[in-house]
Design an enzyme around this catalytic site. Structure first.
Site, PDB file in Angstrom:
ATOM      1  N   GLY A 190       2.028  -6.299   6.413  1.00 37.78           N
ATOM      2  CA  GLY A 190       0.913  -6.196   7.344  1.00 37.78           C
ATOM      3  C   GLY A 190       0.289  -4.842   7.479  1.00 37.78           C
ATOM      4  N   ASP A 314      -0.858   4.366  -0.849  1.00 39.61           N
ATOM      5  CA  ASP A 314      -0.264   3.028  -0.866  1.00 39.61           C
ATOM      6  C   ASP A 314       0.890   2.958  -1.864  1.00 39.61           C
ATOM      7  OD1 ASP A 314       0.093   0.312  -0.214  1.00 39.61           O
ATOM      8  OD2 ASP A 314      -1.251  -0.352  -1.801  1.00 39.61           O
ATOM      9  N   LYS A 341       6.338   2.194  -6.527  1.00 37.27           N
ATOM     10  CA  LYS A 341       4.997   2.196  -7.097  1.00 37.27           C
ATOM     11  C   LYS A 341       4.603   3.526  -7.736  1.00 37.27           C
ATOM     12  CE  LYS A 341       2.363  -1.138  -4.282  1.00 37.27           C
ATOM     13  NZ  LYS A 341       1.236  -1.205  -3.319  1.00 37.27           N
ATOM     14  N   ASN A 401       5.500  -2.954  -9.410  1.00 41.99           N
ATOM     15  CA  ASN A 401       5.200  -3.583  -8.130  1.00 41.99           C
ATOM     16  C   ASN A 401       6.357  -4.501  -7.739  1.00 41.99           C
ATOM     17  OD1 ASN A 401       3.586  -5.165  -5.992  1.00 41.99           O
ATOM     18  ND2 ASN A 401       2.087  -3.662  -6.680  1.00 41.99           N
ATOM     19  N   TRP A 402       6.086  -5.584  -6.997  1.00 40.97           N
ATOM     20  CA  TRP A 402       7.155  -6.426  -6.451  1.00 40.97           C
ATOM     21  C   TRP A 402       7.874  -7.247  -7.505  1.00 40.97           C
ATOM     22  CZ3 TRP A 402       7.102 -11.576  -7.338  1.00 40.97           C
ATOM     23  CH2 TRP A 402       5.871 -12.164  -7.671  1.00 40.97           C
TER      24      TRP A 402
END
Length: 709
Positions: A190, A314, A341, A401-402
């Site tokens: 979020g 980010d 990242k 990334n994930w």
């Protein structure tokens, strides 16, 4: 012996075998057992999160005999980017908006299904669920609307559920829970959607009662601090960060360490991204983008290592954290391996939290190296967009990334789904005095409105030696969206690709030993398990989840969400099942309506409003295939139909959330923007100008770095 008796005894023996297998007790002992790979009972198979199986029936020599055992299409869900679990011959899937399905692992028969009925407004966070957990006889999963629930594993009946967030906030759940010591641990996402202060929470696995909660960033000091770690962290912040939330949401990586009875939390980006706005006086902004060790029973802070101090790009550290014991300088070290990242691969002493080594695994221009004396990155001048804009590698999508990596104790290598994609950051005009998160957007940098060409990024499967911190081998992959991986004692590394191929690589050399056309691309990682002594490999396939919003870069493979399948595929040696046919890849063609006259002023307004749609329908209204390409749809040509769907939620059952806050004028502006994009055909000169603009930006960034501008 009469044939009827032979059949009787055969059935009895099979029943006895199934009964014995059904007796598995999934608890700490089972999840800590690296040797027994019959089940895949956790997101990373075991507590170590290595995604390594000791099964070797399918190996370098036999993999050529691997064939499809069965497949199950899943037409009722839209996102299948998750890791299944396999326990006692049953597969458990968390797909779509946390719809849980139990499937017989041998036959592919659906046993039961449970739909938690997600809140329609939370459907806007359309990432989908990435996994679930298993403990004793219960299945656990989070929901986009913030709930955590437990189901009876045999019946699919709800045992308990609890709300882990606050009604109406921007938090949502997409990550898999972790279970240990009778606790269920869950984080949330979020921070990219505004006003979020990240935390993780532990609940009682039997009742759902909250046991402890730890916050990743401090709140308002005037309200007091929840624990000493918050007071420590507050010293690294400036300004009034709490008005923005601060970020730090732990939306993916959580690892339990049974040797030290600790959990490691991988924390996320700042909220907003831009540190100049959330913490205008600078500071490291703990515990953003960090690996944090907590006592597993109490949630008490033990230590941290921050991968990106004062993060402003980010650069999440929410990527998986793998535990292992490796030989370093001739001595066994208990380590945590982490590829966040930011483009570096970290090896951390998990007992002390001290950095052992860190090296670049791809193109990294924001930092020169990691200073081993301080453990901090040596940043490149201009990377923090000090003069208003910056172009760096990697971008917000990250080098990793994930999509989970895997570690093989056999080869000593880590297998990383890697990406090379730059990021452009522009905060010109924003100041701490004039920035409003609700008005200007939650990131604190200007939105990106242009299509991303298909050659803007690339991806690879990278085999990395974590001890010597160097590349062992690397295989280029199609596109820029790599799938998660799995390694086995059979000397294999499995990975699904964006072009629809499931590949088995030789773990030592990277050679492709086997491939299968799944009929659609995937990012989901495969798993392997055994039933009655037979080894299986299963993977979810479907074009969904993650970086599917990057316009032409994502769309190049030709997968169209509603035309191509979402399916579960299971393989075994000598499998001979046939895969149901799927549509050939195709690129949607924009519709052109000579009777629709685009108003440029309305289209400009619609461009800003369209940012609400980007997460599903792609940048510049160029769909990456996850959701329909609105330029090719007739619906935006009809105001009444468009309003009914966009504002009133007529297609909510198909994953399209309602945007009730839009006015008639807003809907009209969106129509004009979509039609403008449908009619957009850049001239040859405009394409040249765009390329020259990109080249000039790169030159300008270099001049800024050298201090010549």
């Amino acid at each position: 012996m009469p044939s009827i008796l032979r059949r009787f005894f055969a059935v009895a023996l099979l029943g006895a075998a199934l009964s014995a297998q059904a007796a598995s007790e999934i608890d700490n002992a089972a999840l800590a057992n690296e040797a027994d790979s019959a089940n895949w009972a956790a997101y990373g198979r075991s507590f170590s999160e290595q995604r390594f199986s000791t099964l070797d029936q399918i190996n370098r020599d036999t993999v050529k005999r691997l064939g499809l055992a069965w497949s199950l299409d899943l037409p009722d869900v839209w996102n299948v980017s998750s890791t299944p679990l396999a326990v006692d011959g049953v597969l458990y899937l968390a797909v779509g908006f946390s719809v849980i399905k139990a499937v017989d692992a041998v036959s592919g028969k659906l046993l039961w299904s449970y739909d938690p009925k997600v809140d329609g407004q939370k459907m806007r966070m359309a990432w989908g669920i990435r996994g679930l957990a298993f403990w004793k006889n219960k299945v656990y999963a989070g929901v986009q609307d913030g709930r955590l629930f437990a189901l009876d594993a045999k019946t699919g009946q709800l045992v308990w559920e609890t709300l882990t967030t606050t009604p109406g906030d921007n938090r949502y759940i997409t990550g898999a829970p972790r279970v240990f010591n009778g606790h269920v641990l869950i984080g949330h996402g979020g921070a990219d959607f505004g006003h979020v202060r990240g935390y993780v929470t532990a609940y009682d696995a039997d009742t759902g009662r909250q046991l402890w909660r730890w916050f990743a960033v401090p709140g308002n000091p005037a309200d007091g601090f929840e624990d000493p770690s918050q007071e420590l962290a507050a010293k690294t912040w400036t300004g009034q960060w709490w008005k923005f939330g601060g970020g730090g949401s732990a939306w993916n990586a959580l690892t339990y360490d049974p040797e030290f009875n600790r959990v490691y939390i991988g924390t996320g980006n700042g909220g907003p991204w831009n540190r100049k706005l959330r913490s205008p006086g600078g500071g490291d902004n703990l515990f953003l983008c960090s690996v944090v060790a907590l006592d597993a029973d109490t949630g008490k802070y033990l230590w941290h290592y921050q991968t990106t101090p004062g993060e402003t790009w980010d650069f999440n550290s929410t990527m998986d954290m793998v535990l292992a014991t490796v030989q370093i300088e001739g001595k066994p070290r208990k380590v945590l391996m982490h590829a966040p990242k930011n483009g570096f691969f970290y090896v951390i002493d998990r007992e002390t939290g001290k950095l052992i080594s860190a090296e670049k695994i791809g193109k990294v221009t924001w930092a020169e190296r990691i200073d081993m004396q301080t453990g901090r990155p040596v940043e490149v001048r201009g990377a923090r967009y000090e003069n208003g804009e910056s172009l760096i590698w990697p971008g917000s999508g990250g080098t990793h990334n994930w999509q989970p990596m895997a570690y093989s104790p056999d080869s000593g290598l880590v297998y990383i789904p890697a990406r090379e994609l730059p990021g452009y950051y522009d905060d010109r005009g924003y100041t701490p005095e004039n920035y409003d998160m609700d008005r200007d957007g939650p990131m604190g940098v200007h939105g990106f409105f242009d299509d991303i060409p298909k050659n803007a990024g690339s991806s690879s499967l990278l085999a990395w030696d974590p001890v010597h911190q160097k590349k062992a081998w690397e295989k280029p992959l199609p596109g820029a969206t790599p799938g998660g991986v799995m390694a086995t004692h059979g000397g294999l590394v499995f990975q699904g690709q964006s072009d629809g191929q499931l590949i088995a690589h030789d773990a030592q050399s990277g050679e492709t030993l086997w491939r299968f056309d799944m009929g659609v691309g995937t990012q989901a990682p495969p798993i392997t398990y055994s039933v009655n002594g037979k080894q299986y490999v299963s993977v979810l396939a479907g074009w969904s989840g993650g970086l599917m919003v990057l316009g032409s870069l994502s769309a190049q493979h030709g997968w169209v969400g509603r035309e191509h399948p979402r399916r579960l595929l299971t393989f075994a040696l000598d499998g001979d099942a046939r895969l149901p046919p799927s549509a050939a890849p195709s690129i949607p063609q924009p519709l052109h309506d000579a009777g629709f006259k685009v108003d440029s002023a309305l289209a400009s307004q619609g461009r800003t409003l369209y940012q609400k749609c980007t997460i599903c329908h792609g940048v510049a209204a160029v769909s990456g295939g996850y959701a329909p390409d609105l330029r090719a749809s007739a619906i935006p040509l009809n105001t009444a139909a468009f309003t009914t769907i966009v504002r009133d939620g007529a297609l909510q059952s198909r994953g399209m959330p309602p945007f009730a806050e839009l006015s008639d004028a807003d809907v009209q502006a969106l129509q004009h923007y979509i039609r403008q994009q449908a009619d957009d055909k850049p001239s040859a000169w405009e394409q040249v100008k765009s390329a020259l603009s990109f080249i000039w930006l790169m030159i300008k960034m270099q001049l800024l770095k050298w201090g010549l501008m």
